[in-house]
Design a protein around this motif. Structure first.
Motif, PDB file in Angstrom:
ATOM      1  N   ARG A 132      58.734  61.666 -26.373  1.00  0.00           N
ATOM      2  CA  ARG A 132      58.526  63.069 -27.531  1.00  0.00           C
ATOM      3  C   ARG A 132      56.990  63.382 -27.410  1.00  0.00           C
ATOM      4  NH1 ARG A 132      62.264  59.499 -31.792  1.00  0.00           N
ATOM      5  NH2 ARG A 132      60.205  58.369 -31.673  1.00  0.00           N
ATOM      6  N   ASP A 146      61.245  55.036 -40.207  1.00  0.00           N
ATOM      7  CA  ASP A 146      62.089  55.661 -39.451  1.00  0.00           C
ATOM      8  C   ASP A 146      62.133  57.115 -39.500  1.00  0.00           C
ATOM      9  OD1 ASP A 146      63.175  55.354 -42.061  1.00  0.00           O
ATOM     10  OD2 ASP A 146      65.175  54.540 -41.332  1.00  0.00           O
ATOM     11  N   GLN A 203      49.944  61.250 -29.235  1.00  0.00           N
ATOM     12  CA  GLN A 203      50.826  60.294 -29.586  1.00  0.00           C
ATOM     13  C   GLN A 203      51.478  59.227 -28.644  1.00  0.00           C
ATOM     14  OE1 GLN A 203      52.923  61.751 -32.953  1.00  0.00           O
ATOM     15  NE2 GLN A 203      54.437  60.467 -32.681  1.00  0.00           N
ATOM     16  N   ARG A 247      54.183  64.928 -29.326  1.00  0.00           N
ATOM     17  CA  ARG A 247      53.866  65.366 -30.564  1.00  0.00           C
ATOM     18  C   ARG A 247      52.250  65.414 -30.957  1.00  0.00           C
ATOM     19  NH1 ARG A 247      57.921  62.273 -34.647  1.00  0.00           N
ATOM     20  NH2 ARG A 247      59.681  63.498 -34.370  1.00  0.00           N
ATOM     21  N   ALA A 248      51.887  64.753 -31.835  1.00  0.00           N
ATOM     22  CA  ALA A 248      50.393  64.766 -32.419  1.00  0.00           C
ATOM     23  C   ALA A 248      49.378  64.649 -31.112  1.00  0.00           C
ATOM     24  CB  ALA A 248      50.361  63.712 -33.439  1.00  0.00           C
ATOM     25  N   ASP A 304      56.779  59.601 -41.589  1.00  0.00           N
ATOM     26  CA  ASP A 304      57.475  60.762 -41.807  1.00  0.00           C
ATOM     27  C   ASP A 304      58.688  60.481 -42.661  1.00  0.00           C
ATOM     28  OD1 ASP A 304      55.824  62.036 -40.253  1.00  0.00           O
ATOM     29  OD2 ASP A 304      57.250  62.940 -38.572  1.00  0.00           O
ATOM     30  N   SER A 327      54.080  54.497 -36.604  1.00  0.00           N
ATOM     31  CA  SER A 327      54.060  53.907 -37.855  1.00  0.00           C
ATOM     32  C   SER A 327      54.619  52.449 -37.995  1.00  0.00           C
ATOM     33  CB  SER A 327      54.680  54.669 -39.076  1.00  0.00           C
ATOM     34  OG  SER A 327      54.485  55.896 -39.278  1.00  0.00           O
ATOM     35  N   GLY A 371      49.838  64.934 -39.831  1.00  0.00           N
ATOM     36  CA  GLY A 371      51.323  64.068 -39.944  1.00  0.00           C
ATOM     37  C   GLY A 371      50.847  62.657 -39.573  1.00  0.00           C
ATOM     38  N   LEU A 372      50.632  62.510 -38.243  1.00  0.00           N
ATOM     39  CA  LEU A 372      50.339  61.086 -37.871  1.00  0.00           C
ATOM     40  C   LEU A 372      49.535  60.460 -38.806  1.00  0.00           C
ATOM     41  CD1 LEU A 372      51.245  59.176 -35.901  1.00  0.00           C
ATOM     42  CD2 LEU A 372      49.543  60.022 -34.291  1.00  0.00           C
ATOM     43  N   ASN A 373      48.357  61.407 -38.963  1.00  0.00           N
ATOM     44  CA  ASN A 373      47.126  60.579 -39.777  1.00  0.00           C
ATOM     45  C   ASN A 373      47.657  60.221 -41.331  1.00  0.00           C
ATOM     46  OD1 ASN A 373      45.021  60.823 -37.939  1.00  0.00           O
ATOM     47  ND2 ASN A 373      45.348  63.315 -38.013  1.00  0.00           N
ATOM     48  N   GLU A 428      64.665  49.632 -33.387  1.00  0.00           N
ATOM     49  CA  GLU A 428      64.493  50.973 -33.089  1.00  0.00           C
ATOM     50  C   GLU A 428      65.684  51.529 -32.536  1.00  0.00           C
ATOM     51  OE1 GLU A 428      62.390  53.852 -32.886  1.00  0.00           O
ATOM     52  OE2 GLU A 428      63.996  54.588 -31.849  1.00  0.00           O
TER      53      GLU A 428
HETATM   54  P1  RFL Z   1      58.488  59.099 -35.951  1.00  0.00           P
HETATM   55  O1  RFL Z   1      57.456  59.176 -34.830  1.00  0.00           O
HETATM   56  O2  RFL Z   1      59.566  60.091 -36.171  1.00  0.00           O
HETATM   57  O3  RFL Z   1      59.108  57.533 -35.703  1.00  0.00           O
HETATM   58  C1  RFL Z   1      60.428  57.168 -36.316  1.00  0.00           C
HETATM   59  C2  RFL Z   1      61.219  56.267 -35.409  1.00  0.00           C
HETATM   60  O4  RFL Z   1      62.345  55.651 -36.051  1.00  0.00           O
HETATM   61  C3  RFL Z   1      63.530  55.776 -35.047  1.00  0.00           C
HETATM   62  N1  RFL Z   1      64.758  55.896 -35.985  1.00  0.00           N
HETATM   63  C4  RFL Z   1      65.345  54.819 -36.397  1.00  0.00           C
HETATM   64  N2  RFL Z   1      65.485  53.673 -36.035  1.00  0.00           N
HETATM   65  C5  RFL Z   1      66.468  52.677 -36.300  1.00  0.00           C
HETATM   66  N3  RFL Z   1      67.485  53.225 -37.013  1.00  0.00           N
HETATM   67  C6  RFL Z   1      67.509  54.364 -37.623  1.00  0.00           C
HETATM   68  N4  RFL Z   1      68.625  54.805 -38.585  1.00  0.00           N
HETATM   69  C7  RFL Z   1      66.385  55.259 -37.458  1.00  0.00           C
HETATM   70  N5  RFL Z   1      66.236  56.710 -37.326  1.00  0.00           N
HETATM   71  C8  RFL Z   1      65.040  56.966 -36.716  1.00  0.00           C
HETATM   72  C9  RFL Z   1      63.190  56.972 -34.422  1.00  0.00           C
HETATM   73  O5  RFL Z   1      63.825  56.880 -33.059  1.00  0.00           O
HETATM   74  C10 RFL Z   1      61.815  56.845 -34.188  1.00  0.00           C
HETATM   75  O6  RFL Z   1      61.428  56.335 -33.206  1.00  0.00           O
HETATM   76  O7  RFL Z   1      57.648  58.770 -37.505  1.00  0.00           O
HETATM   77  P2  RFL Z   1      56.447  57.761 -37.683  1.00  0.00           P
HETATM   78  O8  RFL Z   1      56.312  56.638 -36.945  1.00  0.00           O
HETATM   79  O9  RFL Z   1      56.121  57.813 -39.183  1.00  0.00           O
HETATM   80  O10 RFL Z   1      55.049  58.881 -37.068  1.00  0.00           O
HETATM   81  C11 RFL Z   1      55.072  60.177 -37.560  1.00  0.00           C
HETATM   82  C12 RFL Z   1      54.253  61.015 -36.290  1.00  0.00           C
HETATM   83  O11 RFL Z   1      55.622  61.106 -35.227  1.00  0.00           O
HETATM   84  C13 RFL Z   1      54.448  62.519 -37.042  1.00  0.00           C
HETATM   85  O12 RFL Z   1      53.587  62.540 -38.350  1.00  0.00           O
HETATM   86  C14 RFL Z   1      53.300  63.501 -36.081  1.00  0.00           C
HETATM   87  O13 RFL Z   1      53.985  63.641 -34.900  1.00  0.00           O
HETATM   88  C15 RFL Z   1      53.053  64.829 -36.745  1.00  0.00           C
HETATM   89  N6  RFL Z   1      52.391  65.952 -35.866  1.00  0.00           N
HETATM   90  C16 RFL Z   1      51.097  65.752 -35.802  1.00  0.00           C
HETATM   91  N7  RFL Z   1      50.380  64.605 -36.625  1.00  0.00           N
HETATM   92  C17 RFL Z   1      48.752  64.451 -36.649  1.00  0.00           C
HETATM   93  O14 RFL Z   1      48.668  63.632 -37.310  1.00  0.00           O
HETATM   94  N8  RFL Z   1      48.110  65.415 -35.626  1.00  0.00           N
HETATM   95  C18 RFL Z   1      48.840  66.236 -34.831  1.00  0.00           C
HETATM   96  O15 RFL Z   1      48.084  66.812 -34.108  1.00  0.00           O
HETATM   97  C19 RFL Z   1      50.190  66.437 -34.938  1.00  0.00           C
HETATM   98  N9  RFL Z   1      50.813  67.197 -34.192  1.00  0.00           N
HETATM   99  C20 RFL Z   1      53.100  66.562 -35.054  1.00  0.00           C
HETATM  100  C21 RFL Z   1      52.282  67.678 -34.029  1.00  0.00           C
HETATM  101  C22 RFL Z   1      54.084  66.664 -34.998  1.00  0.00           C
HETATM  102  C23 RFL Z   1      55.043  67.729 -34.270  1.00  0.00           C
HETATM  103  N10 RFL Z   1      56.385  67.959 -34.105  1.00  0.00           N
HETATM  104  C24 RFL Z   1      57.132  67.948 -33.136  1.00  0.00           C
HETATM  105  C25 RFL Z   1      56.889  67.623 -35.605  1.00  0.00           C
HETATM  106  C26 RFL Z   1      52.641  68.327 -33.329  1.00  0.00           C
HETATM  107  C27 RFL Z   1      54.132  68.570 -33.434  1.00  0.00           C
HETATM  108  C28 RFL Z   1      54.809  69.542 -32.449  1.00  0.00           C
END
Ligand code: RFL
Ligand code: PHB
Length: 390
Positions: A42, A159, A102, A44-45, A286, A13, A298-300, A32
């Motif tokens: 990590r 974050d 992802q 994930r998606a 997220d 994001s 989620g990512l979408n 970050e």
């Molecule tokens: P992220 O990826 O969690 O990134 C947040 C970043 O912020 C940092 N951070 C900080 N930085 C500075 N100061 C702080 N205090 C901080 N606290 C945290 C973190 O280190 C990190 O780098 O959120 P973002 O960017 O909003 O992205 C969201 C996606 O990662 C998430 O929605 C998806 O991965 C969900 N998801 C899926 N989404 C899809 O659209 N299609 C999929 O097929 C899909 N499969 C999945 C998934 C998530 C999964 N898990 C593990 C939850 C499959 C899995 C198994």
């Protein structure tokens, strides 16, 4: 340090917004907490909707995705020993999804930010947000012994779920909605040929399973496990045995197994925080909402937040029009809740619930029977899976 937009979080994001704003000449900084290597480790998606892919292209980061990503025009739902296909292309009016990890997408964004000399600062500690409801907000962080101050016009909280941004909104202002499911997904990545060229979502009395992929030589599989399970307790062999049990015979016979190169358990959760704006802080991805991964939303959902925020920022900086910023929270939340509904529905239909009664299981059977007997139901599923319009 001074910038226009201070973005907390260098996940997909934060990086995508940073890149889009940069291309329009809007100065920004990404803070970050982790190293780049850690973020890229990590897994994930894997499924991107059409609108997300378009946004990656607009950010000039779509080249590798278009070359290496796979277009999927359908997926399977396995149940009661058989496979039914959801023809996404047909029932969504010609749309499809892109299978592209992802990790790869985040790597492309990092490389683009580096190429353009974007400011992405890693290893920031103790990030704090200040004066969010005034005209001059600022962010502080610690780098070693030094406290650094970033003055900005706006702060973006990208974050993630455990970040600091959402927690900076006063309790009396923030309202949180949450459902925690009594199970998680155990995921395995393996350098093996995927069992099916298209994804298989499997409902089984022993628990849900998903056969996904990153490419034709890299497979991603998941099985539903109780929250009490520990990843160390699951040997590769035990994982493959359990996955086989949950797939129809014709599929499990074809399954090619191998050593896992990543194995982890993710708990399933539905969560929304409202509003997504507080003064000059805007939440995205997220940080504001979580869905169980069953609907691949989620990512979408993060992508649509970024789309709305990007256009709101363009309105503000290029046209002096703040209506996009003022309407951001309501507009983003309207789409977020639709992704919540869809992910909840897919999760309820396909998982085994420890406390379910016979009546619940009959309803699950009926949900699937209705789905595959009704063109309207298939259209509804397809429209949501390929992504509702931004
Ligand atoms: P992220 O990826 O969690 O990134 C947040 C970043 O912020 C940092 N951070 C900080 N930085 C500075 N100061 C702080 N205090 C901080 N606290 C945290 C973190 O280190 C990190 O780098 O959120 P973002 O960017 O909003 O992205 C969201 C996606 O990662 C998430 O929605 C998806 O991965 C969900 N998801 C899926 N989404 C899809 O659209 N299609 C999929 O097929 C899909 N499969 C999945 C998934 C998530 C999964 N898990 C593990 C939850 C499959 C899995 C198994
Ligand atoms: C994945 O490949 O990681 C994946 C695919 C579809 C989902 C969830 C995860 O619904």
């Amino acid at each position: 340090m001074k910038t226009k937009v201070c973005i907390i979080g260098g996940g997909p994001s934060g990086l995508l917004l940073s890149q889009l704003l940069h291309l329009k000449g809007i100065d920004n900084v990404v803070l970050e907490r982790q190293s780049r290597e850690y973020v890229l480790s990590r897994i994930r998606a894997g499924v991107l909707e059409h609108g997300f892919a378009e946004l990656m292209r607009e950010a000039q980061c779509g080249e590798r995705m278009d070359r290496e990503g796979e277009i999927h025009e359908g997926f399977f739902i396995a149940h009661d020993g058989r496979m039914d296909r959801v023809d996404l292309h047909r029932y969504s009016g010609g749309s499809s999804v892109v299978v592209y990890g992802q990790t790869e997408l985040t790597r492309d964004l990092y490389e683009a930010r580096e190429r353009m000399n974007g400011r992405v600062i890693h290893h920031v500690e103790d990030v704090k947000l200040h004066e969010l409801t005034g005209d001059a907000p600022y962010v502080t962080y610690r780098s070693g012994d030094e406290i650094v101050r970033v003055d900005c016009d706006y702060v973006i909280g990208a974050d993630g779920f455990h970040g600091v941004s959402r927690k900076s909104i006063p309790r009396g202002v923030l309202r949180e909605y949450e459902r925690v499911y009594p199970f998680g997904w155990l995921g395995v990545l393996s350098r093996t040929k995927p069992v099916s060229p298209e994804l298989i979502y499997a409902r089984h009395e022993r628990g849900f399973a998903l056969c996904s992929l990153r490419s034709q030589v890299l497979s991603r599989y998941y099985i539903q496990v109780p929250l009490s399970d520990k990843v160390e307790e699951w040997s590769d062999e035990a994982f493959w045995d359990e996955l086989r049990r949950r797939l129809p015979e014709e599929v499990s016979q074809r399954l090619i197994t191998g050593a896992s190169i990543e194995k982890s358990i993710a708990p399933l959760r539905s969560f929304v925080a409202e509003p997504m704006r507080h003064g000059r802080l805007f939440l995205a991805g997220d940080a504001a909402h979580i869905v169980p991964p069953t609907g691949a939303r989620g990512l979408n959902s993060a992508a649509s937040d970024i789309y709305y925020l990007y256009h709101a920022m363009l309105g503000h900086y290029l046209d002096g029009d703040d209506s996009g910023l003022d309407g951001y929270s309501a507009k983003a939340l309207a789409r977020v809740w639709k992704a919540q509904r869809f992910s909840w529905w897919m999760t309820m239909m396909l998982h085994t619930f420890p406390d379910s009664i016979d009546y619940d299981r009959k309803l699950q059977d009926t949900d699937l029977a209705y789905l595959f007997s009704s063109e309207a139901a298939l259209r509804s599923l397809a429209e949501n899976y390929v992504g509702l319009p931004f």
